[in-house]
Scaffold this active site. Structure first.
Site, mmCIF file in Angstrom:
data_model
loop_
_atom_site.group_PDB
_atom_site.id
_atom_site.type_symbol
_atom_site.label_atom_id
_atom_site.label_comp_id
_atom_site.label_asym_id
_atom_site.label_seq_id
_atom_site.Cartn_x
_atom_site.Cartn_y
_atom_site.Cartn_z
ATOM 1 N N GLU A 1 0.812 -1.219 0.000
ATOM 2 C CA GLU A 1 0.000 0.000 0.000
ATOM 3 C C GLU A 1 0.851 1.277 0.000
ATOM 4 O O GLU A 1 0.363 2.336 -0.394
ATOM 5 C CB GLU A 1 -0.965 -0.009 1.199
ATOM 6 C CG GLU A 1 -2.049 -1.059 1.037
ATOM 7 C CD GLU A 1 -2.917 -1.259 2.268
ATOM 8 O OE1 GLU A 1 -4.127 -1.528 2.110
ATOM 9 O OE2 GLU A 1 -2.394 -1.182 3.405
ATOM 10 N N ASP B 1 -11.795 -6.133 -3.224
ATOM 11 C CA ASP B 1 -12.586 -7.378 -3.191
ATOM 12 C C ASP B 1 -13.984 -7.040 -2.679
ATOM 13 O O ASP B 1 -14.237 -5.911 -2.265
ATOM 14 C CB ASP B 1 -11.917 -8.416 -2.272
ATOM 15 C CG ASP B 1 -11.773 -7.902 -0.853
ATOM 16 O OD1 ASP B 1 -10.716 -7.338 -0.531
ATOM 17 O OD2 ASP B 1 -12.743 -8.009 -0.074
#
Ligand code: ADE
Length: 242
Positions: A12, A205
């Site tokens: 990230e 997701d």
């Protein structure tokens, strides 16, 4: 102005430091110092006139709270921008969509046995709100770039959710749009220490039975979507003369 940029996982925050020839735009920060503290690496860097401290915390509420508090108390950061990925709860959110938190809550905080609502502790709040100014800057970045930035409630807990029933419960109980594992703990730290903050997530997701597979597949891509947007915000903050 010294700004904390944090994520939970190395993927990230990597785009900010990436040296990839294919993605020269992602080589955002000039690093000048790496400091190890409390089991994490903090990169001191420069973006234009802004002093940056960049770190990933490791996953979950405890590590992320430690990192946020360290960035503020030890490194003197005056603002915190969180970047990373999340599972979609709202049905209109698709992989790669950007969600800026307008409220954050802890879905796994439960003293309902004492008659309190889910997510509440005495002297605390169920929902914590990020800086309105930073949300405004985010809207300007989205408008400038012609991309959609969704605003929503982010629910945080120490669980990777890969179950449609559990996801539905979080949606119904907290009116949540997305779920992740760090935003609300970082929000508690920043709110308690009066540091303006902003939490941005790109969807990786749908928190359903395919979530673990999708997460692995889209973590890097969605992390780049989120970090690129954060750079747009830093440009605006820098121009505003902070
Ligand atoms: N971060 C990204 N996807 C997630 C999920 N399904 N549950 C918790 N945190 C997440």
């Amino acid at each position: 102005m010294k700004i904390a940029i944090m994520g939970a996982m190395v993927e990230e925050v990597d785009p900010f430091l990436s040296e990839s020839e294919h993605e020269p735009l992602l080589k955002y920060f000039k690093k000048h110092n790496d400091i190890e503290y409390g089991g994490n690496l903090y990169h001191e860097a420069k973006y234009r006139d802004l002093d940056i401290v960049l770190a990933y915390s490791k996953i979950g509420k405890v590590y992320s709270a430690l990192t946020a508090a360290t960035m503020i108390e030890k490194f003197g950061c005056e603002m915190l921008l969180f970047t990373g990925v999340a599972g979609a709860v709202a049905p209109d959110l698709k992989i790669g969509d950007l969600v800026a938190a307008i409220q954050l809550c802890q879905h796994d905080l439960d003293i309902t046995a004492f008659g309190h609502p889910h997510g509440y502790v005495p002297e605390g709040k169920v929902y914590i709100e990020p800086s309105k100014e930073l949300l405004h800057i985010a809207k300007e970045v989205a408008d400038d770039r012609g991309i959609e930035l969704k605003k929503g409630i982010i629910a945080t807990g120490d669980q990777f959710i890969a179950d449609a029933k559990k996801k539905r419960w979080i949606a119904d109980t907290f009116d949540a749009d997305a779920i992740e594992m760090e935003g609300a703990s970082v929000a508690v730290v920043c709110d308690s220490l009066n540091v303006p903050f902003f939490v941005l997530r790109a969807i990786s997701d749908a928190a359903d039975m395919d979530a673990a597979f999708d997460f692995d597949e889209f973590l890097k891509h969605s992390s780049k979507v989120s970090s690129s947007f954060i750079i747009g915000m830093l440009e605006k903050i820098s121009k505003s003369g902070n």
